[in-house]
Design a protein around this motif. Structure first.
Motif, PDB file in Angstrom:
ATOM      1  N   LEU A 119      -7.113   9.460   1.999  1.00 53.75           N
ATOM      2  CA  LEU A 119      -6.483   7.936   3.044  1.00 53.75           C
ATOM      3  C   LEU A 119      -5.826   6.976   2.594  1.00 53.75           C
ATOM      4  O   LEU A 119      -4.601   6.611   2.799  1.00 53.75           O
ATOM      5  CB  LEU A 119      -7.370   7.013   3.969  1.00 53.75           C
ATOM      6  CG  LEU A 119      -8.199   7.660   4.802  1.00 53.75           C
ATOM      7  CD1 LEU A 119      -9.210   7.225   5.573  1.00 53.75           C
ATOM      8  CD2 LEU A 119      -7.036   8.573   5.946  1.00 53.75           C
ATOM      9  N   SER A 120      -5.898   6.884   1.338  1.00 48.59           N
ATOM     10  CA  SER A 120      -5.834   5.290   0.389  1.00 48.59           C
ATOM     11  C   SER A 120      -4.108   6.044  -0.898  1.00 48.59           C
ATOM     12  O   SER A 120      -3.390   5.324  -0.844  1.00 48.59           O
ATOM     13  CB  SER A 120      -6.697   4.211  -0.138  1.00 48.59           C
ATOM     14  OG  SER A 120      -7.076   5.494  -1.273  1.00 48.59           O
ATOM     15  N   GLY A 121      -4.418   7.143  -1.386  1.00 53.09           N
ATOM     16  CA  GLY A 121      -3.793   7.788  -1.394  1.00 53.09           C
ATOM     17  C   GLY A 121      -4.349   7.143  -3.719  1.00 53.09           C
ATOM     18  O   GLY A 121      -3.470   7.512  -4.660  1.00 53.09           O
TER      19      GLY A 121
ATOM     20  N   ALA B 105       0.854  -0.805   0.263  1.00 59.32           N
ATOM     21  CA  ALA B 105      -0.002   0.054   0.020  1.00 59.32           C
ATOM     22  C   ALA B 105       1.247   1.247  -0.351  1.00 59.32           C
ATOM     23  O   ALA B 105       0.484   2.302  -0.719  1.00 59.32           O
ATOM     24  CB  ALA B 105      -1.055   0.216   0.846  1.00 59.32           C
ATOM     25  N   ALA B 106       2.226   0.674   0.961  1.00 63.51           N
ATOM     26  CA  ALA B 106       3.022   2.270   1.094  1.00 63.51           C
ATOM     27  C   ALA B 106       3.831   2.549  -0.186  1.00 63.51           C
ATOM     28  O   ALA B 106       3.471   3.503  -1.255  1.00 63.51           O
ATOM     29  CB  ALA B 106       4.011   2.248   1.499  1.00 63.51           C
ATOM     30  N   GLY B 107       4.930   1.316  -0.911  1.00 62.29           N
ATOM     31  CA  GLY B 107       5.291   2.186  -2.274  1.00 62.29           C
ATOM     32  C   GLY B 107       4.449   1.556  -3.211  1.00 62.29           C
ATOM     33  O   GLY B 107       4.602   0.472  -3.631  1.00 62.29           O
TER      34      GLY B 107
ATOM     35  N   ASP C 294     -17.181   1.455   3.640  1.00 66.85           N
ATOM     36  CA  ASP C 294     -17.415   1.461   4.526  1.00 66.85           C
ATOM     37  C   ASP C 294     -15.493   1.257   4.665  1.00 66.85           C
ATOM     38  O   ASP C 294     -14.429   1.147   3.671  1.00 66.85           O
ATOM     39  CB  ASP C 294     -17.762  -0.565   4.765  1.00 66.85           C
ATOM     40  CG  ASP C 294     -16.749  -0.993   6.040  1.00 66.85           C
ATOM     41  OD1 ASP C 294     -16.712  -1.058   6.360  1.00 66.85           O
ATOM     42  OD2 ASP C 294     -18.201  -1.042   6.627  1.00 66.85           O
ATOM     43  N   PRO C 295     -14.677   1.347   6.128  1.00 65.36           N
ATOM     44  CA  PRO C 295     -13.720   1.947   6.009  1.00 65.36           C
ATOM     45  C   PRO C 295     -12.467   0.250   5.557  1.00 65.36           C
ATOM     46  O   PRO C 295     -11.513   0.505   5.341  1.00 65.36           O
ATOM     47  CB  PRO C 295     -13.209   2.122   7.846  1.00 65.36           C
ATOM     48  CG  PRO C 295     -14.231   2.955   7.692  1.00 65.36           C
ATOM     49  CD  PRO C 295     -16.071   1.647   7.114  1.00 65.36           C
ATOM     50  N   ALA C 296     -13.372  -0.393   5.573  1.00 68.51           N
ATOM     51  CA  ALA C 296     -12.870  -1.773   5.488  1.00 68.51           C
ATOM     52  C   ALA C 296     -12.321  -1.977   3.625  1.00 68.51           C
ATOM     53  O   ALA C 296     -11.181  -2.278   3.163  1.00 68.51           O
ATOM     54  CB  ALA C 296     -14.042  -3.153   5.486  1.00 68.51           C
ATOM     55  N   VAL C 297     -12.580  -0.966   2.980  1.00 67.24           N
ATOM     56  CA  VAL C 297     -11.963  -0.993   1.752  1.00 67.24           C
ATOM     57  C   VAL C 297     -11.020  -0.353   2.031  1.00 67.24           C
ATOM     58  O   VAL C 297     -10.250  -0.399   0.658  1.00 67.24           O
ATOM     59  CB  VAL C 297     -13.017   0.459   1.040  1.00 67.24           C
ATOM     60  CG1 VAL C 297     -12.926   1.879   1.826  1.00 67.24           C
ATOM     61  CG2 VAL C 297     -13.128   0.031  -0.525  1.00 67.24           C
ATOM     62  N   LEU C 298     -10.859   1.070   3.217  1.00 67.87           N
ATOM     63  CA  LEU C 298      -9.094   0.802   2.983  1.00 67.87           C
ATOM     64  C   LEU C 298      -8.089  -0.437   2.986  1.00 67.87           C
ATOM     65  O   LEU C 298      -7.017  -1.163   2.111  1.00 67.87           O
ATOM     66  CB  LEU C 298      -8.853   1.327   3.461  1.00 67.87           C
ATOM     67  CG  LEU C 298      -9.201   2.797   4.020  1.00 67.87           C
ATOM     68  CD1 LEU C 298      -9.327   3.683   5.246  1.00 67.87           C
ATOM     69  CD2 LEU C 298      -8.582   3.939   3.176  1.00 67.87           C
TER      70      LEU C 298
END
Lengths: 146, 146
Positions: free
Chosen positions: B12-14, A128-130, B42-46
């Motif tokens: 939040l996810s970019g 998710a980060a890189g 839903d936040p779980a989507v992250l």
DNA sequence: CTGCCAGTTCAAGTGAACTTGAGGTCAAGG
DNA sequence: CCTTGACCTCAAGTTCACTTGAACTGGCAG
């Protein structure tokens, strides 16, 4: 016989004739003449194709590769660019290593769901980060001489 | 507030909003409702997005990733597939290592032309021989809020 | 001479993963 | 109440690296 025709080039290099024509149109290779309609290539085109394959493998686009050849045809490769690309590859490799380890772990992880495995969740964070150069699927590889 | 809207998910996810809509259309994520027109997630989507990023980073296509989720939405990841992909990554990594070393060498090689350097020619053979997964350019990365 | 077949051209198609544009809607703030 | 701005939909466009199709040509075997 000095020159070789497109079928021979294709056979020797593994590059399809349609690709060779495409490369010629893009200015990446040049044919030397014709026998009838048939393109004739200098055998040196094989080196050129190897060079192109190298560039592609290293992650350059065809346009970038094209720019590496001087207008007169001699390869003139910027050493700084090579070093930069090497560094880039290095970062990619590091990430892929993490990926591979994570995948390997996930494949044998005993946790009931991957989401409950701490290693998997760590892997998720890495992914998710890189933002990384995402590897692409191989180019269809339809066999000639069907 | 249970649900988060698309802008928050993006933040939040970019992942860009257009990409989120695209993913939803593809069935990779699902929105949970609307406030007006606005999708609520839903936040779980992250987690889901992290999973998707992981899959992409490991070289799966979006379609393949889609197939990794059971129709009910629970991730059901085939461990054998993971192992296979890990092996694939391993081979890719090995090649990239060779590439990097070769590039690194070429960058400092004292030969007057790269074509006269034995190391470079060896690299060329590696590239010409081994059809590898070619890394792709990063996805444009245009900044939002232009 | 004649027909085959591998070559040729040019335009259009492919697939992956998105992005962009036009035109529309709606909740909230002044 | 009315504007504003972020979101909406749907279609079409983009990039990369080729491939495919249709229509044509020409060297060479028979």
């Amino acid at each position: 016989m000095r020159d070789i025709d497109i079928a021979e080039v294709a056979g020797l290099s593994g590059v399809r004739a349609s690709t060779l024509r495409f490369y010629e149109e893009k200015g990446l290779i040049a044919s030397h003449g014709r026998r009838g309609l048939r393109r004739l290539f200098d055998p040196a085109v094989l080196d050129r194709l190897a060079l192109i394959a190298l560039g592609r493998a290293a992650g350059f686009t065809l346009d970038e590769i094209g720019r590496m050849f001087a207008p007169d045809g001699r390869p003139r490769i910027d050493r700084k660019m090579l070093a930069t690309k090497a560094d880039e590859l290095d970062r990619t490799i590091r990430r892929l290593n993490a990926m591979r380890d994570g995948l390997r772990h996930a494949a044998v992880c005993p946790a009931p769901s991957h989401m409950e495995c701490p290693t998997f969740r760590r892997l998720l964070r890495v992914a998710a980060a890189g933002k990384m150069e995402t590897p692409k699927k191989e180019p269809a590889k339809s066999r000639r001489k069907s």
